[in-house]
Structure formats: structure tokens, C-alpha cells
Design a protein around this motif. Structure first.
Motif, mmCIF file in Angstrom:
data_model
loop_
_atom_site.group_PDB
_atom_site.id
_atom_site.type_symbol
_atom_site.label_atom_id
_atom_site.label_comp_id
_atom_site.label_asym_id
_atom_site.label_seq_id
_atom_site.Cartn_x
_atom_site.Cartn_y
_atom_site.Cartn_z
ATOM 1 N N ARG A 28 9.543 -53.127 11.436
ATOM 2 C CA ARG A 28 9.771 -52.630 12.785
ATOM 3 C C ARG A 28 9.377 -51.160 12.841
ATOM 4 N NH1 ARG A 28 15.293 -51.356 15.388
ATOM 5 N NH2 ARG A 28 13.798 -49.976 16.438
ATOM 6 N N GLY B 131 10.697 -51.815 19.553
ATOM 7 C CA GLY B 131 10.634 -51.572 18.119
ATOM 8 C C GLY B 131 9.999 -52.707 17.350
ATOM 9 N N TYR C 80 10.497 -47.293 14.839
ATOM 10 C CA TYR C 80 11.669 -46.631 15.414
ATOM 11 C C TYR C 80 11.283 -45.642 16.508
ATOM 12 C CZ TYR C 80 14.021 -48.855 11.550
ATOM 13 O OH TYR C 80 14.510 -49.800 10.681
ATOM 14 N N ILE D 145 9.905 -45.942 19.432
ATOM 15 C CA ILE D 145 9.528 -47.063 20.290
ATOM 16 C C ILE D 145 8.689 -46.636 21.485
ATOM 17 C CG2 ILE D 145 11.519 -48.415 19.563
ATOM 18 C CD1 ILE D 145 12.867 -47.710 22.212
#
Length: 220
Positions: free
Chosen positions: A52, A44, A54, A56
């Protein structure tokens, strides 16, 4: 080239991919913002501190550390769609001006400021369901793909800090002519261009592997 804004995401629900959250809602922040290489995909982590991803499996990691989009292209979409797009609206970390980021070469390097990070153009952004849902435009993925104005992902070669208003200098351009736009068209609507992408060894290793596999299948 200049950074009009540096944009960091804030988590929000993601009903478009059935994920717990998405970081596509990016807003300008005051700098300086630390930038570093996030490491492999799957955690992430991305390049900008405080940001970041989410999803991933498909986003983040070293090859997608930073995403840039030009204000000039946002303005073009504003005219075409007759709606406003603030800086960060396309989920970009860096909103730039004064440079055609889609004409950037894969492997091209950008020096941000005198002492800021050194970034390397790695690959084009490929639109996904989250982007389509976020923009809420009918047929958005098809429309975005047809225009071939994807904007580039960048790697972090050297860490540093950047801020709104920083200048960006292109300090290295590789010898090939594989641009962000060309690589996007090859990967989406014009597979006949795929052999040309093999000239760009700065593309992500996984992308190059998949390109070679696709080409091998067509040669059988």
C-alpha cells in the motif's frame, strides 16, 4: 523480459513528508502474489496484495497500481554512486531484466506469464521527497531527473498472480512514439516536448488535463 523479483513494502516512519508512514521500503517476496486493479487514488490501495501507499494524495490508485524498475538501471546507479542496490531498493514492485522499461510506450501492454495479470504502461515515476530521503544522496531529485531513467507505473487491465521468475511479453504497442523516458523529460526538464504527449491518450486523465492547461497558458 523477466521478473527478477516481486517486491512488497513494509511500513516505516516517513520524516521526509511528515506522514505517519511510507511503504517505500520494498523487499522481495516469494510468490505467487495477487495483482488487481486498486480503484481510484485516495485510499492507499495499489496493485499488489500486501502492499500500500501512505501518501494517498500523490500515490496509488489505478494509474499507479504497479511500479517497475530494471535491474540494468539499478546496476547503472550502483556504478555511478558506488553503492549497492538490492531488488526493490527504488521502491519498485517489479524488478525486471532483459528489457529497456524506459523505452516502453505509454499504453504498451505487458502479459505476465501465460495466465498472469495484463498490465498497461501508464506514466513515468516522478521523484519526490520521500524517495530522496530514502536514498539519502545529496541532490538526488536533480540527479535522478537529469538521468531520465524513471521507470514506469502500470495499470492492471486484467488481474492475476505473478511470481519471481515469470516471463513478461509485450503484447501490444500503440502507434505513437511517446516513451516513458520522453514523457518524463517533457513533464520535468523539457516542456517543449509537452505537445507530443497529447498523442498518448493512455496517460492518466489528470496528467492530460494538466498538460492541456500548461499548453494553453503558453499560447496566450
Amino acid at each position: 523480459m523477466k521478473l527478477l523479483s516481486v517486491n512488497v513494502g513494509r511500513p516505516m516512519p516517513n520524516p521526509w513528508k511528515r506522514l505517519a508512514a511510507t511503504g517505500i521500503d520494498k523487499l522481495p517476496v516469494k510468490g505467487p502474489v495477487a495483482v488487481r486493479a486498486p480503484g481510484p487514488k485516495g485510499t492507499g490501495a495499489v496493485g499488489l496484495a500486501g502492499d500500500r501507499v501512505y501518501d494517498i494524495k500523490n500515490h496509488g490508485g489505478d494509474d499507479q497500481a504497479v511500479y517497475a524498475y530494471a535491474r540494468e538501471d539499478l546496476d547503472r546507479w550502483e556504478r555511478e554512486l558506488e553503492r549497492s542496490f538490492g531488488n526493490g531498493s527504488f521502491g519498485e514492485n517489479l524488478t525486471t531484466t532483459g528489457y529497456d522499461v524506459n523505452a516502453a510506450l505509454i499504453g504498451e501492454r505487458w502479459q505476465v506469464g501465460a495466465d498472469g495479470p495484463l498490465l498497461e504502461v501508464s506514466c513515468p515515476r516522478i521523484p519526490c521527497a520521500t524517495f530522496a530521503g530514502w536514498l539519502d544522496e545529496r541532490g538526488w531529485i536533480k540527479r535522478f531527473t537529469e538521468r531520465a531513467l524513471p521507470g514506469p507505473y502500470l495499470r492492471v487491465v486484467e488481474p492475476g498472480e505473478l511470481s519471481e521468475g515469470d516471463t513478461v511479453e509485450v503484447v501490444h504497442r500503440p502507434a505513437h512514439q511517446v516513451t516513458v523516458e520522453l514523457s518524463f523529460r517533457a513533464l520535468t526538464t523539457e516542456p517543449d516536448l509537452l505537445p507530443r504527449l497529447l498523442e498518448a491518450d493512455a496517460l492518466p486523465a489528470e496528467d492530460l488535463r494538466q498538460i492541456r492547461e500548461r499548453l494553453a497558458r503558453t499560447r496566450r
